[in-house]
Motif scaffolding. Structure first.
Motif, mmCIF file in Angstrom:
data_model
loop_
_atom_site.group_PDB
_atom_site.id
_atom_site.type_symbol
_atom_site.label_atom_id
_atom_site.label_comp_id
_atom_site.label_asym_id
_atom_site.label_seq_id
_atom_site.Cartn_x
_atom_site.Cartn_y
_atom_site.Cartn_z
ATOM 1 N N ILE A 108 6.323 -3.848 2.112
ATOM 2 C CA ILE A 108 5.029 -4.100 2.132
ATOM 3 C C ILE A 108 4.508 -4.909 3.502
ATOM 4 O O ILE A 108 5.103 -5.650 4.201
ATOM 5 N N ASN A 109 3.334 -4.351 3.910
ATOM 6 C CA ASN A 109 2.546 -4.825 4.904
ATOM 7 C C ASN A 109 1.234 -4.668 4.848
ATOM 8 O O ASN A 109 0.504 -3.807 5.220
ATOM 9 N N SER A 110 0.654 -5.697 4.077
ATOM 10 C CA SER A 110 -0.700 -5.526 3.579
ATOM 11 C C SER A 110 -1.362 -7.027 3.395
ATOM 12 O O SER A 110 -0.720 -8.086 2.952
ATOM 13 N N ILE A 134 9.214 3.118 -0.403
ATOM 14 C CA ILE A 134 7.649 3.574 -0.744
ATOM 15 C C ILE A 134 7.011 2.434 0.046
ATOM 16 O O ILE A 134 7.391 1.286 0.158
ATOM 17 N N GLU A 135 6.322 2.835 1.132
ATOM 18 C CA GLU A 135 5.170 2.115 1.996
ATOM 19 C C GLU A 135 4.047 1.588 1.258
ATOM 20 O O GLU A 135 3.335 2.280 0.472
ATOM 21 N N VAL A 136 3.930 0.447 1.250
ATOM 22 C CA VAL A 136 2.398 -0.300 0.880
ATOM 23 C C VAL A 136 1.913 -0.967 2.138
ATOM 24 O O VAL A 136 2.174 -2.120 2.448
ATOM 25 N N ARG A 137 1.233 -0.106 2.779
ATOM 26 C CA ARG A 137 0.557 -0.567 3.964
ATOM 27 C C ARG A 137 -0.979 -0.631 4.005
ATOM 28 O O ARG A 137 -1.715 0.352 3.413
ATOM 29 N N GLY A 138 -1.432 -1.664 4.440
ATOM 30 C CA GLY A 138 -2.973 -1.787 4.582
ATOM 31 C C GLY A 138 -3.765 -2.142 3.382
ATOM 32 O O GLY A 138 -3.125 -2.768 2.540
ATOM 33 N N MET A 139 -4.979 -1.996 3.416
ATOM 34 C CA MET A 139 -5.552 -2.295 2.171
ATOM 35 C C MET A 139 -5.388 -1.577 1.099
ATOM 36 O O MET A 139 -5.392 -0.452 0.715
ATOM 37 N N GLY A 167 -3.277 -9.728 -2.986
ATOM 38 C CA GLY A 167 -2.723 -8.733 -4.002
ATOM 39 C C GLY A 167 -1.417 -7.862 -3.444
ATOM 40 O O GLY A 167 -0.946 -7.286 -4.322
ATOM 41 N N ALA A 168 -1.271 -7.961 -2.400
ATOM 42 C CA ALA A 168 0.090 -7.478 -1.940
ATOM 43 C C ALA A 168 1.303 -8.278 -2.665
ATOM 44 O O ALA A 168 2.469 -7.734 -2.723
ATOM 45 N N TYR A 169 1.094 -9.624 -2.338
ATOM 46 C CA TYR A 169 2.074 -10.562 -3.190
ATOM 47 C C TYR A 169 2.082 -10.329 -4.666
ATOM 48 O O TYR A 169 2.980 -10.259 -5.395
ATOM 49 N N TYR A 170 0.864 -10.031 -5.073
ATOM 50 C CA TYR A 170 0.803 -9.592 -6.567
ATOM 51 C C TYR A 170 1.745 -8.470 -7.040
ATOM 52 O O TYR A 170 2.636 -8.462 -8.056
#
Length: 323
Positions: free
Chosen positions: A111-113, A74-79, A151-154
């Motif tokens: 993750i890249n955010s 699952i990608e978490v990318r961007g804002m 928030g990405a590290y959250y």
């Protein structure tokens, strides 16, 4: 033989009638062509819409079906924000689908955010922990690529383990709310601000008014509360692995490389998503459960689906952000 002559006026009348019929016939022909042209344009547009409907992924997962054991990606990318690709609705829906799939042997959140909304990040964090408790045999691994900040590290801290590259940027555990003040500019331009409210502090974030010490102090408490919630969640997720007692600067908003983050307990090891799938989960085959954005969603965003947000930014305030 007796010749008969036709009066000139009768000839003119016949000629005009013939001309009138010819003109009317031509007009009717043009109208018919125009109607058919409109019809075929509508038909072509309807065909295009139907093709988009049947062949485009309207908010659906890339992995509609899966066969055989696999690692879910699952990608978490961007804002991380509402109406964005990395919104809570999209990430949570993908997580639920991945956990539900009986062939999923582990989940990688790649993750890249830079972070984003604390509300959206908190929603994803809570759902990861809830799903982990319901499916204890399915582990979740966060893999930070270029950037896993705020928030990405959250979100990452809710995973069973966190991996990163040695040069990844990790951390930024802090809260920010930025804006502009236009009071001086208005004075120079001779502009008179007229604002009517029914609450004493209703307009305390108005960029066209001077800052008020009492209201500034209040706003600081709001940011501090959000920061504390962020810190508590990270501590809960990371537990004893986090070396915050020796390094209180962990929660100062600073950001570290992946190599430094490993020493601070922000990540568990160095590695990428393929490494985690192959060596940690034991199933190298990756199946992408990331929800794709529909063409209509992209169109709506491009042409102003977030008008209220843009107006807020123009006015000089963008709310608390985990960035």
């Amino acid at each position: 033989m007796k010749e008969t002559t036709v009066p000139d006026n009768q000839i003119d009348q016949k000629t005009w009638k013939l001309l009138e019929k010819a003109v009317l016939a031509n007009v009717d022909e043009q109208r018919r062509k125009r109607r058919w042209g409109i019809f075929f344009k509508i038909l072509g547009f309807a065909y295009l819409i139907s093709m988009l409907f049947f062949f485009s992924p309207f908010g659906g997962s890339k992995a509609t079906t899966s066969t055989g054991a696999h690692t879910a990606l699952i990608e978490v990318r961007g804002m991380i924000a509402d109406q964005e690709r990395a919104s809570a609705d999209n990430i949570v829906s993908a997580l639920r689908a991945a956990f539900k799939d009986k062939n999923t042997k582990g989940i990688v959140l790649r993750i890249n955010s830079p972070g984003g909304s604390p509300v959206q990040s908190g929603y994803i964090y809570d759902e990861i922990r809830r799903l982990r408790s319901l499916h204890p045999d399915t582990k979740v691994y966060a893999v930070i690529t270029d950037l896993g900040a705020s928030g990405a590290y959250y979100i990452a801290s809710a995973a069973d383990e966190i991996y990163a590259d040695k040069s990844s940027l990790v951390g930024s555990i802090g809260v920010t709310a930025a804006g502009f003040g236009f009071v001086g500019a208005m004075d120079k331009l001779g502009i008179d601000r007229r604002l009517y409210t029914s609450g004493e502090h209703k307009a305390f974030l108005d960029p066209f008014q001077p800052q008020n010490a009492e209201e500034t102090a209040f706003w600081k408490t709001v940011l501090n509360t959000t920061h504390r919630q962020f810190i508590d969640s990270v501590k809960q997720g990371r537990g004893d692995r986090l070396k915050d007692k020796e390094h209180p600067e962990l929660f100062s908003g600073l950001i570290w490389s992946g190599e430094q983050a490993l020493e601070l307990g922000l990540v568990d090891a160095l590695g990428n998503s393929s490494y985690v799938a192959r060596e940690i989960i034991g199933h190298e085959r990756l199946v992408d459960f990331t929800l794709e954005e529909s063409p209509f969603d992209r169109f709506a965003k491009k042409f102003g689906a977030s008008v209220a947000e843009r107006l807020a930014i123009w006015a000089g305030f963008n709310g608390p952000q985990l960035r």
